[in-house]
Design a protein around this motif. Structure first.
Motif, PDB file in Angstrom:
ATOM      1  N   UNK A   1       0.701  -1.232  -0.060  1.00  0.00           N
ATOM      2  CA  UNK A   1      -0.031  -0.126   0.089  1.00  0.00           C
ATOM      3  C   UNK A   1       0.724   1.292   0.129  1.00  0.00           C
ATOM      4  N   UNK A   2       1.784   1.333   0.805  1.00  0.00           N
ATOM      5  CA  UNK A   2       2.695   2.375   0.616  1.00  0.00           C
ATOM      6  C   UNK A   2       3.531   2.712  -0.380  1.00  0.00           C
ATOM      7  N   UNK A   3       3.713   1.677  -1.181  1.00  0.00           N
ATOM      8  CA  UNK A   3       4.841   1.560  -2.232  1.00  0.00           C
ATOM      9  C   UNK A   3       3.789   2.185  -3.441  1.00  0.00           C
ATOM     10  N   UNK A   4       2.516   1.896  -3.355  1.00  0.00           N
ATOM     11  CA  UNK A   4       1.595   2.513  -4.484  1.00  0.00           C
ATOM     12  C   UNK A   4       1.554   4.008  -4.146  1.00  0.00           C
ATOM     13  N   UNK A   5       1.323   4.294  -2.971  1.00  0.00           N
ATOM     14  CA  UNK A   5       1.333   5.736  -2.504  1.00  0.00           C
ATOM     15  C   UNK A   5       2.524   6.711  -2.869  1.00  0.00           C
ATOM     16  N   UNK A   6       3.610   5.840  -2.450  1.00  0.00           N
ATOM     17  CA  UNK A   6       4.836   6.887  -2.942  1.00  0.00           C
ATOM     18  C   UNK A   6       5.063   6.882  -4.333  1.00  0.00           C
TER      19      UNK A   6
END
Length: 231
Positions: free
Chosen positions: A198-203
């Motif tokens: 989830x974080x990777x998609x956001x970043x």
């Protein structure tokens, strides 16, 4: 990441023994028995809401996956993610969601019991006085060395440049072989081989670089790596 507790979450987790393990110490040295097969075991430390580990379990059905987090609320979110991806399937599968503190990893797994560890967007603990809390600190590398087998590897992803730099130094000082070091994993577009958190998609959507490295712990993995380099 800590979420506000919801009433009844613990009870919901207790109702899913085929997926959720609340007392993992009872399975130390017996995780293959838990899964009912002798397939390799991959573990994500700090799984968050479970997107990565749940998708990986679908992509690699011949591997057993364990997602670990210490908060009931996050484990509950992860159960929802698993159920969503598996369309409500019930019964034992190749994934388990475990409530545990990484600090006590050696109480959850026996020596050489797991084959791969994933560290995805772990807390960077940027202050020097908190360096020991970083999951790439030698304090934790000792634990990984203990529980990983002869094919053992650690795969790390982070958006934090400072954490990545300190981690590379930590791995080097520990004498570990590294490979596939990337300062911008998705430089040429999203790499479909890498399941995104989830974080990777956001970043990534914000144009931030994703750093990644694979670290070799197991003697057999190192032997194969060096043989391939010489061929």
């Amino acid at each position: 990441m800590r979420l506000r507790g919801k009433k009844g979450v613990r009870e919901l987790l207790e109702q899913q023994p085929q997926l959720v393990v609340l007392e993992p110490e009872q399975h130390k040295g017996k995780w293959q028995q838990y899964f009912g097969n002798d397939r390799p075991i991959y573990v994500e430390l700090g799984m968050g809401k479970g997107q990565f580990v749940s998708q990986m379990s679908l992509n690699y059905p011949d591997v057993n996956f364990i997602g670990i987090d210490m908060y009931d609320e996050l484990i509950h979110r992860a159960t929802e993610k698993v159920q969503e991806k598996r369309e409500g399937q019930v019964g034992r599968s190749n994934i388990a969601l475990v409530r545990a503190n990484v600090e006590f990893l050696e109480k959850v797994f026996a020596d050489g019991e797991i084959e791969r560890i994933f560290l995805n967007f772990s807390d960077p603990w940027p202050k020097k006085r908190h360096a020991r809390r970083r999951l790439s600190h030698s304090h934790f590398l000792d634990k990984y060395q203990q529980v990983l087998n002869d094919k053992g590897e650690l795969h790390m992803k982070t958006d934090s440049e400072t954490l990545f730099e300190s981690s590379l130094n930590s791995f080097a000082e520990y004498g570990l072989q590294m490979r596939n070091i990337s300062l911008n994993l998705h430089r040429d577009g999203v790499n479909e081989e890498h399941v995104m958190t989830e974080y990777e998609q956001k970043f990534h959507s914000r144009g931030m670089n994703i750093h990644r490295v694979e670290v070799l712990f197991g003697a057999e993995t190192i032997r194969q790596y060096r043989a391939a380099k010489q061929s």
